[in-house]
Design a protein around this motif. Structure first.
Motif, PDB file in Angstrom:
ATOM      1  N   GLN A 143       0.826  -1.208   0.000  1.00  0.00           N
ATOM      2  CA  GLN A 143       0.000   0.000   0.000  1.00  0.00           C
ATOM      3  C   GLN A 143       0.860   1.257   0.000  1.00  0.00           C
ATOM      4  N   GLY A 144       1.982   1.199   0.749  1.00  0.00           N
ATOM      5  CA  GLY A 144       2.883   2.347   0.763  1.00  0.00           C
ATOM      6  C   GLY A 144       3.479   2.599  -0.604  1.00  0.00           C
ATOM      7  N   LEU A 145       3.819   1.506  -1.309  1.00  0.00           N
ATOM      8  CA  LEU A 145       4.375   1.650  -2.654  1.00  0.00           C
ATOM      9  C   LEU A 145       3.342   2.247  -3.603  1.00  0.00           C
ATOM     10  N   ILE A 146       2.101   1.753  -3.505  1.00  0.00           N
ATOM     11  CA  ILE A 146       1.035   2.287  -4.364  1.00  0.00           C
ATOM     12  C   ILE A 146       0.815   3.758  -4.068  1.00  0.00           C
ATOM     13  N   GLU A 147       0.822   4.104  -2.761  1.00  0.00           N
ATOM     14  CA  GLU A 147       0.610   5.504  -2.386  1.00  0.00           C
ATOM     15  C   GLU A 147       1.778   6.369  -2.865  1.00  0.00           C
ATOM     16  N   SER A 148       3.006   5.827  -2.783  1.00  0.00           N
ATOM     17  CA  SER A 148       4.171   6.579  -3.263  1.00  0.00           C
ATOM     18  C   SER A 148       4.068   6.832  -4.761  1.00  0.00           C
ATOM     19  N   GLU A 149       3.625   5.796  -5.494  1.00  0.00           N
ATOM     20  CA  GLU A 149       3.469   5.967  -6.939  1.00  0.00           C
ATOM     21  C   GLU A 149       2.388   6.998  -7.243  1.00  0.00           C
ATOM     22  N   ARG A 150       1.305   6.951  -6.443  1.00  0.00           N
ATOM     23  CA  ARG A 150       0.241   7.936  -6.656  1.00  0.00           C
ATOM     24  C   ARG A 150       0.728   9.358  -6.360  1.00  0.00           C
ATOM     25  N   LEU A 151       1.479   9.486  -5.262  1.00  0.00           N
ATOM     26  CA  LEU A 151       2.006  10.810  -4.917  1.00  0.00           C
ATOM     27  C   LEU A 151       3.006  11.292  -5.958  1.00  0.00           C
ATOM     28  N   LEU A 152       3.856  10.351  -6.457  1.00  0.00           N
ATOM     29  CA  LEU A 152       4.825  10.732  -7.482  1.00  0.00           C
ATOM     30  C   LEU A 152       4.117  11.249  -8.729  1.00  0.00           C
ATOM     31  N   ALA A 153       3.072  10.517  -9.134  1.00  0.00           N
ATOM     32  CA  ALA A 153       2.320  10.963 -10.311  1.00  0.00           C
ATOM     33  C   ALA A 153       1.676  12.320 -10.058  1.00  0.00           C
ATOM     34  N   GLN A 154       1.179  12.515  -8.826  1.00  0.00           N
ATOM     35  CA  GLN A 154       0.549  13.795  -8.487  1.00  0.00           C
ATOM     36  C   GLN A 154       1.582  14.921  -8.469  1.00  0.00           C
ATOM     37  N   ILE A 155       2.775  14.612  -7.933  1.00  0.00           N
ATOM     38  CA  ILE A 155       3.834  15.628  -7.875  1.00  0.00           C
ATOM     39  C   ILE A 155       4.266  16.028  -9.276  1.00  0.00           C
ATOM     40  N   ILE A 156       4.491  15.002 -10.124  1.00  0.00           N
ATOM     41  CA  ILE A 156       4.934  15.292 -11.484  1.00  0.00           C
ATOM     42  C   ILE A 156       3.878  16.087 -12.233  1.00  0.00           C
ATOM     43  N   ASP A 157       2.610  15.636 -12.131  1.00  0.00           N
ATOM     44  CA  ASP A 157       1.552  16.302 -12.889  1.00  0.00           C
ATOM     45  C   ASP A 157       1.272  17.697 -12.349  1.00  0.00           C
ATOM     46  N   PHE A 164       8.293  14.869 -18.542  1.00  0.00           N
ATOM     47  CA  PHE A 164       7.604  13.653 -18.967  1.00  0.00           C
ATOM     48  C   PHE A 164       8.479  12.461 -18.622  1.00  0.00           C
ATOM     49  N   VAL A 165       7.836  11.288 -18.491  1.00  0.00           N
ATOM     50  CA  VAL A 165       8.514  10.063 -18.100  1.00  0.00           C
ATOM     51  C   VAL A 165       8.170   8.980 -19.114  1.00  0.00           C
ATOM     52  N   ILE A 166       9.175   8.176 -19.480  1.00  0.00           N
ATOM     53  CA  ILE A 166       8.931   7.023 -20.342  1.00  0.00           C
ATOM     54  C   ILE A 166       9.417   5.765 -19.634  1.00  0.00           C
ATOM     55  N   ASP A 167       8.846   4.615 -20.013  1.00  0.00           N
ATOM     56  CA  ASP A 167       9.284   3.365 -19.419  1.00  0.00           C
ATOM     57  C   ASP A 167      10.382   2.732 -20.270  1.00  0.00           C
ATOM     58  N   ALA A 168      10.781   1.520 -19.916  1.00  0.00           N
ATOM     59  CA  ALA A 168      11.890   0.865 -20.612  1.00  0.00           C
ATOM     60  C   ALA A 168      11.539   0.511 -22.054  1.00  0.00           C
ATOM     61  N   GLN A 169      10.235   0.499 -22.381  1.00  0.00           N
ATOM     62  CA  GLN A 169       9.795   0.248 -23.763  1.00  0.00           C
ATOM     63  C   GLN A 169       9.496   1.557 -24.503  1.00  0.00           C
ATOM     64  N   HIS A 170       9.930   2.671 -23.919  1.00  0.00           N
ATOM     65  CA  HIS A 170       9.791   4.004 -24.517  1.00  0.00           C
ATOM     66  C   HIS A 170       8.357   4.524 -24.495  1.00  0.00           C
ATOM     67  N   ARG A 171       7.463   3.840 -23.796  1.00  0.00           N
ATOM     68  CA  ARG A 171       6.090   4.336 -23.707  1.00  0.00           C
ATOM     69  C   ARG A 171       6.015   5.470 -22.697  1.00  0.00           C
ATOM     70  N   VAL A 172       5.280   6.526 -23.035  1.00  0.00           N
ATOM     71  CA  VAL A 172       5.115   7.668 -22.136  1.00  0.00           C
ATOM     72  C   VAL A 172       4.187   7.263 -20.999  1.00  0.00           C
ATOM     73  N   HIS A 174       4.059   9.436 -17.970  1.00  0.00           N
ATOM     74  CA  HIS A 174       3.653  10.709 -17.367  1.00  0.00           C
ATOM     75  C   HIS A 174       3.957  11.835 -18.355  1.00  0.00           C
ATOM     76  N   TRP A 175       3.034  12.755 -18.459  1.00  0.00           N
ATOM     77  CA  TRP A 175       3.186  13.930 -19.343  1.00  0.00           C
ATOM     78  C   TRP A 175       2.410  15.045 -18.648  1.00  0.00           C
ATOM     79  N   ASN A 176       3.110  15.815 -17.809  1.00  0.00           N
ATOM     80  CA  ASN A 176       2.366  16.714 -16.937  1.00  0.00           C
ATOM     81  C   ASN A 176       1.787  17.914 -17.684  1.00  0.00           C
ATOM     82  N   ARG A 177       0.952  18.662 -16.954  1.00  0.00           N
ATOM     83  CA  ARG A 177       0.229  19.780 -17.579  1.00  0.00           C
ATOM     84  C   ARG A 177       1.196  20.842 -18.094  1.00  0.00           C
ATOM     85  N   ALA A 178       2.286  21.069 -17.339  1.00  0.00           N
ATOM     86  CA  ALA A 178       3.260  22.065 -17.774  1.00  0.00           C
ATOM     87  C   ALA A 178       3.912  21.643 -19.085  1.00  0.00           C
ATOM     88  N   CYS A 179       4.176  20.333 -19.228  1.00  0.00           N
ATOM     89  CA  CYS A 179       4.760  19.832 -20.469  1.00  0.00           C
ATOM     90  C   CYS A 179       3.772  19.981 -21.617  1.00  0.00           C
TER      91      CYS A 179
END
Length: 562
Positions: A143-157, A164-172, A174-179
């Motif tokens: 649950q802490g990991l899920i919450e950390s991921e949620r907070l990270l996404a909220q912080i970035i956005d 913006f963030v991409i994964d190891a397969q180059h898929r986007v 995160h793409w925040n509002r500022a971006c």
């Protein structure tokens, strides 16, 4: 026949061997679980056992005689509980059924249980035997990991910094509002796709983040960002660059930095690309370039002169001098750049008022006043920088002299203090000088100036680190043909270990933070080599240190050359 052989084998096993086998199997079961549980044919608990029974966190009596679902349990999905009840009523085996239950203390506990149905020799169902584990810590960690991921996404956005963030397969991912605002491309068009390029280029090509994920070499980076990229000085494996993007909102200058992201096991999980719109700064730089082009040319001549001296015998003397002068030179240049950037922002603001048709006379008057002040500040800082460059030329001439010169110690000290006045005032450091006005030396003023530069710099960086204000005192006198000079500060002082190695080359207490470890090493070399004297460090009872130098009043050419 096989059955008979098996039965014969069991009959031949001694009671001791059977007991040992039972203990062995029980040890394995206890290692795999926290407790054992039993239920009767009516699916009601009849007992618990095990070495970690306390991990139930509930009294056993609260279970006895009850079905599992008659306890205050809860599942993540009600359908899971219904399916579990149905499986038990069908007398089926089950594994890792997970549910919540409150402990006697009221804290929520998470159980993971497995069970197998028991039948008698007639095939009649008699109940369940099973094992259970308390997985509360694991669930809370998840649950802490899920919450950390949620907070990270909220912080970035929610960040005002485009990223913006991409994964190891180059898929986007995160793409925040500022971006989205800077690129003009909404997140819905790129998230989940390997198409980060859409925000920056008219046709498919890798972004800096894509190249980082691919582990691109510098040759690969050169192909796409020729002469515009550099390794990050702070993040391993990261690169940064500045480039112009003509297809973005009429053209934008961006500074961007891409860094790799790793999972908990150190495997590459993707990359993050952080952007900064520097269009206003670039336009301001272009507008002001004519005002300090001559200064840049002078600075280039200074660097060329420095390179020539680096190749010469007096590299150590001039190296630190350049650092001191360059540090002071950065202040007016930095101020000029800040003012120019602010001026460009004011111009942009005025243009926006014009486009919005909300321009007022008061706004125009305010802009006119601010622009005048900015112009005055630019002129002042550029003039100050030019004077510093001229002062360096004079010092450079003294450094390259092969013969000793007659000079007043007080004059050299005054020149150094004048050069460092801005830095000393900014740090709130007071300097007290007690040097006889007529103390004349026949030596090498450039080497002595370099020593003083290094001592002042060492005091500001190390002696007064983390402090506001301080006192530096310099005294000198002539004793039997020797100039005795004491440079003292009331800073934090040195430990015995630091003082022991202070004159060693590359020894620094700021390793990895910009410290070269050559400051006091060069002081020692210049004082004992070029100037033919002696230097030592002492603690002060009232705090700080004193550097004690004894220098010959007259130094011959042979001494300096050696």
């Amino acid at each position: 026949m096989g059955q008979e052989a098996g039965e014969t084998g069991r009959e031949m096993q001694s009671p001791e061997d059977a007991a040992a086998e039972i203990r062995r199997l029980r040890d394995f079961a206890e290692l795999a679980s926290d407790w054992f549980w039993e239920q009767d044919a009516d699916l009601r608990f009849t007992g618990f056992d095990g070495v970690s029974i306390e991990k139930l966190r509930r009294r056993q009596s609260g279970f006895i005689g009850k079905r599992r679902w008659e306890m205050p349990i809860r599942c993540a999905d009600p359908e899971q509980l219904a399916a579990h009840i149905a499986a038990c009523e069908r007398h089926e085996a089950f594994k890792n059924f997970i549910y919540e239950i409150p402990a006697d203390s009221g804290d929520t506990q998470y159980y993971a249980i497995s069970g197998t149905p028991v039948f008698d020799e007639r095939g009649t169902f008699t109940g369940y035997h099973g094992v259970g584990r308390n997985i509360t810590e694991l669930k809370l960690a998840e649950q802490g990991l899920i919450e950390s991921e949620r907070l990270l996404a909220q912080i970035i956005d929610g960040s005002s910094v485009p990223a913006f963030v991409i994964d190891a397969q180059h898929r986007v991912t995160h793409w925040n509002r500022a971006c989205a605002f800077v690129t003009g491309v909404p997140a819905s068009q790129v998230v989940g796709r390997a198409e980060a390029w859409r925000g920056f280029y008219p046709a498919p090509r890798p972004t800096m983040a894509d190249l980082v994920v691919d582990g691109a070499t510098e040759a690969d980076l050169e192909r796409y960002y020729a002469g515009k990229f550099a390794r990050s000085q702070t993040v391993e494996g990261a690169y940064e660059a500045e480039d112009f993007f003509p297809h973005m909102s009429g053209g934008r200058w961006l500074f961007f930095s891409a860094a790799p992201l790793y999972d908990s096991e150190g495997r590459l999980a993707g990359a993050i690309d952080i952007l900064q719109d520097v269009t206003a700064r670039k336009l301001a730089e272009q507008a002001e370039r004519g005002h300090w082009k001559e200064l840049q040319q002078t600075h280039m001549e200074l660097k060329q002169a420095m390179q020539q001296l680096v190749e010469a015998e007096k590299l150590a003397s001039l190296g630190r001098l350049v650092a001191g002068i360059s540090h002071e030179l950065n202040t007016p240049l930095g101020n000029a750049l800040v003012v120019a950037t602010a001026l460009q922002e004011m111009v942009d603001g005025l243009a926006e008022e014009c486009r919005a048709q909300t321009l007022k006379r008061s706004i125009l008057d305010s802009f006119s006043k601010a622009a005048g002040e900015a112009s005055a500040m630019l002129t002042s800082n550029i003039n100050r920088a030019a004077k510093l460059v001229e002062r360096f030329r004079q010092i450079s001439s003294e450094q390259t002299s092969e013969h000793p010169q007659a000079f007043l110690l007080q004059r050299v000290l005054t020149d150094v203090l004048e050069t460092l006045r801005g830095s000393l005032d900014s740090a709130g450091i007071t300097v007290e000088v007690a040097v006889p006005p007529g103390l004349l030396l026949e030596s090498y003023p450039g080497a002595l100036e370099q020593i003083l530069f290094n001592l002042f710099e060492n005091a500001m960086v190390h002696g007064f680190e983390g402090r506001t204000g301080g006192l530096i005192s310099i005294t000198a006198e002539l004793r039997e043909g020797m100039a005795v000079i004491d440079f003292a500060d009331n800073g934090c002082g040195m430990t015995e270990e630091v003082r022991k190695h202070a004159f060693d080359p590359f020894y620094t207490t700021h390793l990895g933070q910009g410290g070269s470890g050559l400051g006091l090493y060069l002081v020692h070399n210049l004082a004992t080599g070029t100037l033919g004297g002696h230097v030592e460090l002492h603690d002060r009872k009232e705090g700080g240190i004193t550097l004690h130098m004894t220098l010959p009043q007259r130094v011959g050419p042979l001494r300096a050359k050696n």
